[in-house]
Structures are given as structure tokens and as C-alpha cells.
Write a protein that holds these residues in place. Sequence first.
Motif, short mmCIF file in Angstrom:
data_model
loop_
_atom_site.label_atom_id
_atom_site.label_comp_id
_atom_site.label_asym_id
_atom_site.label_seq_id
_atom_site.Cartn_x
_atom_site.Cartn_y
_atom_site.Cartn_z
N ARG A 78 52.70 -32.09 34.38
CA ARG A 78 51.61 -31.18 34.69
C ARG A 78 52.14 -29.77 34.92
O ARG A 78 51.59 -28.80 34.42
N GLU A 84 48.94 -30.67 29.50
CA GLU A 84 47.82 -29.99 28.86
C GLU A 84 48.03 -29.91 27.35
O GLU A 84 47.10 -30.11 26.57
N PHE A 87 47.00 -33.04 25.65
CA PHE A 87 45.54 -33.17 25.48
C PHE A 87 45.05 -32.27 24.35
O PHE A 87 44.23 -32.68 23.53
N GLU A 241 42.10 -33.31 32.42
CA GLU A 241 42.59 -32.59 31.25
C GLU A 241 42.87 -31.14 31.61
O GLU A 241 43.69 -30.49 31.00
N GLN A 242 42.11 -30.65 32.59
CA GLN A 242 42.32 -29.27 32.98
C GLN A 242 43.40 -29.23 34.05
O GLN A 242 43.35 -29.99 34.99
N VAL A 243 44.35 -28.36 33.84
CA VAL A 243 45.49 -28.33 34.73
C VAL A 243 45.32 -27.21 35.75
O VAL A 243 44.91 -26.14 35.39
#
Lengths: 243, 275
Positions: A78, A84, A87, A241-243
Motif C-alpha cells: 500500500r 494501487e 488495481f 482500491e483507493q489508497v
Amino acid sequence: MEGSTAVAGRALAQLRADPRFLAISLVVPLVVIFLLSVFFDAVDTPAFNQSRYALPAAAFIIHFVTYVLTTIVLVRERVTGTLERMFISGYRPTDVVLGYLLAYTAVATVQSVVILVELNLLFDLGVGLVGLAAVFLVMWLLAVLSMALGLFISNFARNEGQVIPFIPMVMVPSIFLSGLAVSVDALPGWARALSRIVPLRYAVDALREVPSGGGLTGGPVVMLAVLILLALLLASRTLREQV
Amino acid sequence: MAAIEVASLSKAYGNVVALAEVDLEVQAGEIFGLVGPNGAGKTTLIRTLVGALQADSGNVKVLGLNPHADRWALRRRVGYMPQRPALYDDLSARRNIAFFTHRIEGTGVDEALALVELTDRADDPLHTLSGGMQQRVSLAAALAHRPELLLLDEPTAGVDPELRATFWERIRELADGGRTVVVSTHQMAEAMACDRVAILRSGRVLVCDDPRRLLGGGRATVRIWRNGRPEDHQLENYASALAPLIRTGDVERIEVEQETLEDVVLRLIKGSDGR
């Protein structure tokens, strides 16, 4: 499935490229278990039954090391932005969770075998070959569960520093609620209820069945498997999915 | 055809406004620059376009699709290079590129390695490569699946000038090959290499135009020599104001001291602060 094998292949390639990490995850439990045997030998009172505590204590060590290492590896992904990028490159959360599980299960298998050999050399376990196979199964399931739990918990940390509070938060209650130190039946009702979601509890239950000559009854082993599925489900659901 | 359409896009992180009512249109096959200082909203915009962030409000279409809802469909068609390399240090360039393009058909790992001139270092662990080389690996990982649209977030940050020039040659080649390239930068020289630029400041698009035209709209000091004598002019709209001046009389020589794109941008930015 194709995505998870790609993630697994990549994670294993990284382990090959970073033998130090692999060595730490294999050697640390061995050293700690050796210290445990030294400690047990020093507690030389007739009331202390070594074989009652040796396997559960070893299980705790596997649980601890595997959980911590998995959490750190995922948080590192991460932090560096590779999670990210995975993904954005089309990998889905389930690919990441299952991929890591596949790769690290291979590690857990080797780890369980090595530890079992050491335990057999250091302690009088009083179990035959079938018993050893049962111990292996429990240790292995616990290691897989520890990884699944690490994958899940890592989703709540944004960086390596935030991982640290999660380590005692999961591990210390494990000691009290798993029956490792005191029997679960002696705990108050709410603590007994809480112990139902403590992974180590089922490992301790199962491992105590083995030296008593009873073999595995199945209950605790099934619960370990159920918790693995639950942790995997939670891990893929919470993987942001959003970091 | 528009490759990207953005209409009144807004995004805030808590109280901090990252994008405010942004409108943009990027045409297919052009190199579109997002220019602005740090914190202008360039990265937020690119991450929204790639579907990694969800906007608070507004409409975004990337290749005709919604970048967040249709993100899995878009991932085969879009290449993204994040600001940090975001690669695996202990793996080789080849392995990194293959991993990040694995799921996408038509992957050309060798071709991408050749494009960024790293074929001879393809199998060395990434941590043995220089920062600039790692940037190139990151670019290769963004384009090995031959995407229609490339989104590059400050691709040349920390790259030496010589390499930067070859990097831009590559980008131009990709655009000539029909790909759309959106690239963020705070280097004015790089902005000049774009077909069009949007100049961002505090989440707003100050202006969106051909950088040469922007430059033409800037100020210039012009010295025109007629009959051996110099005459000085201060021009506001350099490109249009110069033409009538040199149409008459026998112009022997013209010396132009033109504002740079940087000056034009700074003037625009100062203007936007005085609101």
C-alpha cells in the motif's frame, strides 16, 4: 483465477529475491521455540506438564510470526503504491487476497514441517506418526488463518507505523482467551463468547486432543477452516482500491 | 473525437479543495499537458481519470466510459504511470512489466523494454537501476499493453535533461502512432512540447490552449530597425500586435525579447490570486 496465480507467482519471485525475509519467517519461530524448551526445562515442578503446553505455545509462535509478516508485506504494497497500481492494471481485490494466500501457503507448509521436526526433537510429545500428521494439519491451518487474518487487518493500516498497534491488539488477548494459559471454561461468559472468534483457541483445543491419544475430533479443525473462509471474505471485502 | 470529457468536476479532501468545477476536453491523438505548481490538482485529476479516485461531483467520460463505474473495462485500454515508480524493487524490469500488464492481451514486454532502451538491463533487479531507469521501467509498464490512452503523472520528475529529451521523443512517437497522451508537468519546456495545455492553479483550470498560442498572447519587447535606426515597442499581444508593425516601411532587422511561457503562466497565476 488467472489474476491470483499471477499475484502468487510474483509474491514467490519476491521471496526468492529476498531470502532474508524468507529466512526470518522460518528461523525466528525455530529460535523462539528453542528458547521455549529451555524455559520449560527450567520450570521443573511435577505439576507442570510440558506436553500440555509445548504444542499450544508453538502454535502461538507460528500464529504471531505469520500474522505480523503478512500484515507488513501487504501494508508495504500500500505504501509503495504497487497495490494501487495492481488495481489500475486490472487485478481485483480477490486476486490479491487469493494470490497472497497461495504464495504464502507454500511458505506456511515449509514452516510447519520444519517446526514440527524441531518440536519432535526438543519435546516428548508422546504422539505417533498419525498424531504428528494431525499436529501438522492444525499448525498448517493456523498458519493459513494467521495469513488470512493479516491480510484482513492490513486493510486498516495506511502505513507500517499503523500496523504496530494491531499486533498486540490481536495477539495479547489471544493468550488469555485461547485456553493457552487458563481453561476457556473458567472465564466469564462474555470472555467465553469472545473466545469463539479467537483463532488460537481452536488450534489449542485441537492440539490438546492429540497428545491425550484421542486424535482429532474434527470440531476445532472445522472451526479453523470456517475462520479461514471468514477472514478471506472479510479481507477481500475490505481491501480498498483507493489508497 | 474526444478521448476525455470532463465537465464541472469537483473533488475535495476534507476542507481542502483539490479540483473545483474543472472542464476539459482532450482530443484523441493529441498530447495534452496538465501544467501547474504542486498542489494545483494535477495528480487528483489524473487519478480521477484512471478511476483510482471518485469525484465528489461532475461528469467524466474516458473513451466514452465512466472511469470509476467502468474501471475494469477501461483498464485494458488505458495506461497509467503514477508519480512514484510504484514497482517491485527486488524484481527485474521484465518481471515488473509482465506483472503489471499480465491481465491484458496484446502485451509486448520486449517491445516496451526496447522503447525505453532498457533491453540490456531487463533482467537486473530494479534496485540496481538508477532513478531515471526506474522511471523508464514505470513508463514501459504503463504502455506495454498498447493502450489507446496514456495518463502520465510527472513522468520526467528527477530525470536528467538528456533523458528527458528522448523521453519526449518517445511520447511524440506514441501520439503520432494514434495514441492519446495526458501528461502532467511543472516544467515549462515540457509544456511547450504538448499540443495543448491546461494550466491549473488551486484546483481550477486557468486557461486551456495551444502553448504556442499562449506564448503568442504574451508580452514582448520588440526593437525594429528601419533606415538604420531602432524603434522600441512594448507589445501586449505579441503575435497579433507584431504583424501590423512590420507590414509598413523597410524593416531591416527585428529583435524580439519575448516573455517565456513560464512568465505568461506566472502572470495568469498572479491574476488568479488577486480574486
